[in-house]
Design a protein around this motif. Structure first.
Motif, PDB file in Angstrom:
ATOM      1  N   LEU A  32      46.641  57.713  -2.008  1.00 54.52           N
ATOM      2  CA  LEU A  32      47.732  58.539  -1.279  1.00 54.52           C
ATOM      3  C   LEU A  32      48.460  59.341  -1.970  1.00 54.52           C
ATOM      4  CD1 LEU A  32      47.750  56.107   1.768  1.00 54.52           C
ATOM      5  CD2 LEU A  32      46.768  58.764   1.871  1.00 54.52           C
ATOM      6  N   GLY A  33      49.231  58.573  -3.111  1.00 58.20           N
ATOM      7  CA  GLY A  33      50.064  59.450  -3.998  1.00 58.20           C
ATOM      8  C   GLY A  33      49.262  60.641  -4.788  1.00 58.20           C
ATOM      9  N   LEU A  34      48.058  60.252  -4.900  1.00 62.71           N
ATOM     10  CA  LEU A  34      47.338  61.264  -5.811  1.00 62.71           C
ATOM     11  C   LEU A  34      47.011  62.397  -4.756  1.00 62.71           C
ATOM     12  CD1 LEU A  34      45.626  62.532  -7.944  1.00 62.71           C
ATOM     13  CD2 LEU A  34      43.785  60.991  -7.143  1.00 62.71           C
ATOM     14  N   LYS A  35      46.856  62.036  -3.302  1.00 59.74           N
ATOM     15  CA  LYS A  35      46.434  62.915  -2.249  1.00 59.74           C
ATOM     16  C   LYS A  35      47.526  64.075  -2.271  1.00 59.74           C
ATOM     17  CE  LYS A  35      45.918  63.487   2.759  1.00 59.74           C
ATOM     18  NZ  LYS A  35      45.943  62.838   4.048  1.00 59.74           N
ATOM     19  N   TYR A  36      48.681  63.326  -1.924  1.00 62.67           N
ATOM     20  CA  TYR A  36      49.775  64.341  -1.910  1.00 62.67           C
ATOM     21  C   TYR A  36      50.269  65.183  -2.995  1.00 62.67           C
ATOM     22  CZ  TYR A  36      50.306  61.796   2.500  1.00 62.67           C
ATOM     23  OH  TYR A  36      50.037  61.129   3.824  1.00 62.67           O
ATOM     24  N   ILE A  37      50.071  64.741  -4.313  1.00 65.05           N
ATOM     25  CA  ILE A  37      50.333  65.400  -5.429  1.00 65.05           C
ATOM     26  C   ILE A  37      49.302  66.509  -5.650  1.00 65.05           C
ATOM     27  CG2 ILE A  37      49.735  65.522  -7.841  1.00 65.05           C
ATOM     28  CD1 ILE A  37      50.881  62.519  -7.873  1.00 65.05           C
ATOM     29  N   LEU A  38      47.877  66.474  -5.091  1.00 66.86           N
ATOM     30  CA  LEU A  38      47.070  67.415  -5.248  1.00 66.86           C
ATOM     31  C   LEU A  38      47.162  68.393  -3.875  1.00 66.86           C
ATOM     32  CD1 LEU A  38      43.717  65.472  -6.332  1.00 66.86           C
ATOM     33  CD2 LEU A  38      45.362  66.672  -7.617  1.00 66.86           C
ATOM     34  N   GLU A  39      47.436  67.890  -2.840  1.00 63.97           N
ATOM     35  CA  GLU A  39      47.624  68.766  -1.652  1.00 63.97           C
ATOM     36  C   GLU A  39      48.961  69.728  -1.980  1.00 63.97           C
ATOM     37  OE1 GLU A  39      46.592  66.403   2.481  1.00 63.97           O
ATOM     38  OE2 GLU A  39      48.395  66.582   1.738  1.00 63.97           O
ATOM     39  N   HIS A  40      50.043  69.219  -2.483  1.00 62.87           N
ATOM     40  CA  HIS A  40      51.185  70.048  -2.867  1.00 62.87           C
ATOM     41  C   HIS A  40      50.753  70.986  -3.953  1.00 62.87           C
ATOM     42  CE1 HIS A  40      55.420  71.057  -3.405  1.00 62.87           C
ATOM     43  NE2 HIS A  40      55.499  70.714  -4.683  1.00 62.87           N
ATOM     44  N   ASN A  41      50.106  70.709  -4.806  1.00 68.49           N
ATOM     45  CA  ASN A  41      49.661  71.727  -6.175  1.00 68.49           C
ATOM     46  C   ASN A  41      48.305  72.594  -5.773  1.00 68.49           C
ATOM     47  OD1 ASN A  41      52.121  71.023  -8.249  1.00 68.49           O
ATOM     48  ND2 ASN A  41      51.222  68.879  -7.461  1.00 68.49           N
ATOM     49  N   TYR A  42      47.621  72.112  -4.875  1.00 72.13           N
ATOM     50  CA  TYR A  42      46.595  73.064  -4.668  1.00 72.13           C
ATOM     51  C   TYR A  42      46.357  73.199  -3.088  1.00 72.13           C
ATOM     52  CZ  TYR A  42      45.451  71.860  -9.487  1.00 72.13           C
ATOM     53  OH  TYR A  42      45.339  71.715 -10.698  1.00 72.13           O
ATOM     54  N   PRO A  43      47.169  73.902  -2.438  1.00 71.02           N
ATOM     55  CA  PRO A  43      47.237  74.067  -0.626  1.00 71.02           C
ATOM     56  C   PRO A  43      46.021  74.509  -0.593  1.00 71.02           C
ATOM     57  CG  PRO A  43      48.876  75.504  -2.041  1.00 71.02           C
ATOM     58  CD  PRO A  43      48.208  74.653  -2.997  1.00 71.02           C
ATOM     59  N   LYS A  45      43.293  73.658  -1.229  1.00 73.22           N
ATOM     60  CA  LYS A  45      42.039  72.714  -1.275  1.00 73.22           C
ATOM     61  C   LYS A  45      42.365  71.696  -0.172  1.00 73.22           C
ATOM     62  CE  LYS A  45      41.439  72.591  -6.440  1.00 73.22           C
ATOM     63  NZ  LYS A  45      40.175  73.233  -6.445  1.00 73.22           N
ATOM     64  N   ARG A  46      41.023  70.989   0.286  1.00 73.08           N
ATOM     65  CA  ARG A  46      40.932  69.872   1.357  1.00 73.08           C
ATOM     66  C   ARG A  46      40.980  68.708   0.522  1.00 73.08           C
ATOM     67  NH1 ARG A  46      36.919  68.362   5.191  1.00 73.08           N
ATOM     68  NH2 ARG A  46      38.027  67.664   7.148  1.00 73.08           N
ATOM     69  N   ILE A  47      42.090  67.838   0.607  1.00 71.47           N
ATOM     70  CA  ILE A  47      42.039  66.557   0.112  1.00 71.47           C
ATOM     71  C   ILE A  47      42.195  65.558   1.213  1.00 71.47           C
ATOM     72  CG2 ILE A  47      43.256  65.437  -1.738  1.00 71.47           C
ATOM     73  CD1 ILE A  47      42.636  68.124  -2.639  1.00 71.47           C
ATOM     74  N   LEU A  48      41.167  64.600   1.213  1.00 70.43           N
ATOM     75  CA  LEU A  48      41.138  63.647   2.220  1.00 70.43           C
ATOM     76  C   LEU A  48      41.165  62.159   1.370  1.00 70.43           C
ATOM     77  CD1 LEU A  48      37.992  64.992   4.259  1.00 70.43           C
ATOM     78  CD2 LEU A  48      40.613  64.936   4.778  1.00 70.43           C
ATOM     79  N   ALA A  49      41.619  61.213   2.007  1.00 78.37           N
ATOM     80  CA  ALA A  49      41.822  59.826   2.017  1.00 78.37           C
ATOM     81  C   ALA A  49      40.965  59.041   2.796  1.00 78.37           C
ATOM     82  CB  ALA A  49      43.198  59.356   1.668  1.00 78.37           C
ATOM     83  N   ALA A  50      39.828  58.449   2.107  1.00 81.79           N
ATOM     84  CA  ALA A  50      38.864  57.663   2.952  1.00 81.79           C
ATOM     85  C   ALA A  50      39.136  56.300   2.909  1.00 81.79           C
ATOM     86  CB  ALA A  50      37.493  57.882   1.992  1.00 81.79           C
TER      87      ALA A  50
END
Length: 314
Positions: A32-43, A45-50
């Motif tokens: 989830l740390g990676l998810k929020y980093i990617l969401e923040h820097n690539y708004p 993109k669709r980032i999901l945590a399974a």
């Protein structure tokens, strides 16, 4: 390797991040740390945590509901998971490309891109390293939400910086993460506070563990004992390190009976025990591993092998 991972991330509009079953703070922290980093820097993109949510991680965060169609053409990233059998949600195989980011021994080198560093304290530490590369080369920035999760993963996998996996780099990363605005006290309470009934079970463990002359110890927690103390097998994850406080203890196994299997939780102060975990279909770190037994007879074999390992270490 980080440059290759970031270049790949930039190519996909949907990214699905997985972690291992029976998650701990580092599994959630890195995922989830990676998810929020990617969401923040690539708004865009669709980032999901399974993965299936574990209620013991309520204090950290929650994964997403991921549909089958989400995997079509998606980049899949698996963090903190040594082998494919332990990936939570086996649909990870159905994405377009797969990246593995892990700090366990790379016995199962799955994935199109494999980034494994066994010297890292945690997968969360590796995600921070990925972030620093992105910061220096792509202008990435961090959010407090992501920093909190990565910090949780690091203190979880280092036992609050007490385990040998803690390095100077680990302290440096933690020092950078605590610069962000999140409540460390509340986070620590969420990770380490226990219900009274769990403390009562801990007392039972201290009264009933067995230790041989070589410092090999075990304790069995049957379904009846779980019922007596009104706790679940998952709850007991908070008690795995308890026996490490016993003087003379070298390595120990906690055996927790479930409906169809027995969880095998192995810890050590020195003797290597992940090889033992592998003998029983598990794995993990040299001093902290897990496996599964399917009968008490098989669990007794684990106990006997642990005794042999500790005797050989003398």
């Amino acid at each position: 390797m980080n440059s290759q991972i970031i270049d790949t991330i930039k190519q996909y509009s949907t990214i699905i991040i997985h972690r291992h079953v029976r998650p701990d703070p580092d599994a959630y922290g890195s995922q989830l740390g990676l998810k929020y980093i990617l969401e923040h820097n690539y708004p865009d993109k669709r980032i999901l945590a399974a993965g299936t949510h574990d209620y013991t991680m309520d204090f950290l965060d929650f994964p997403d509901l991921v549909e089958d169609q989400d995997f079509e053409g998606a980049l899949v990233i698996v963090t903190d998971t040594a082998n494919t059998e332990r990936v939570d949600d086996q649909r990870y195989k159905t994405g377009a490309k797969l990246i593995k980011i892990d700090h366990h021994p790379n016995d199962d080198a799955y994935g199109d891109i494999v980034s494994v560093d066994t010297t890292a304290s945690s997968a969360s530490e590796l995600i921070y390293e990925l972030f620093t590369y992105g910061r220096d080369h792509e202008g990435w920035t961090m959010t407090a939400k992501a920093a909190r999760l990565l910090y949780a993963g690091i203190i979880g996998d280092t036992g609050r910086f007490l385990f040998p996996s803690t390095t100077q780099k680990t302290f440096a990363v933690a020092g950078e993460l605590i610069k962000y605005d999140f409540d460390r006290n509340a986070l620590h309470n969420g990770m380490y506070e226990m219900d009274r009934k769990l403390l009562h079970l801990q007392g039972y463990m201290y009264q009933n563990f067995k230790m041989d002359e070589n410092g090999a110890a075990h304790v069995k927690i049957t379904k009846d004992i779980l019922k007596e103390f009104d706790v679940t097998a998952t709850d007991t994850s908070l008690l795995v390190g308890s026996l490490g406080n016993v003087k003379g203890m070298k390595a120990w196994v906690i055996l927790i009976e479930e409906d169809t299997e027995i969880r095998v939780r192995l810890r050590s102060k020195g003797p290597i025990i992940n090889t033992l975990a592998k003998e029983f279909g598990g794995g993990g770190h040299p001093l902290a591993s897990g496996a599964t037994a399917y009968s008490w007879q098989e669990a007794d074999q684990v106990i006997a092998r642990l005794a042999e390992i500790c005797a050989a270490a003398n």
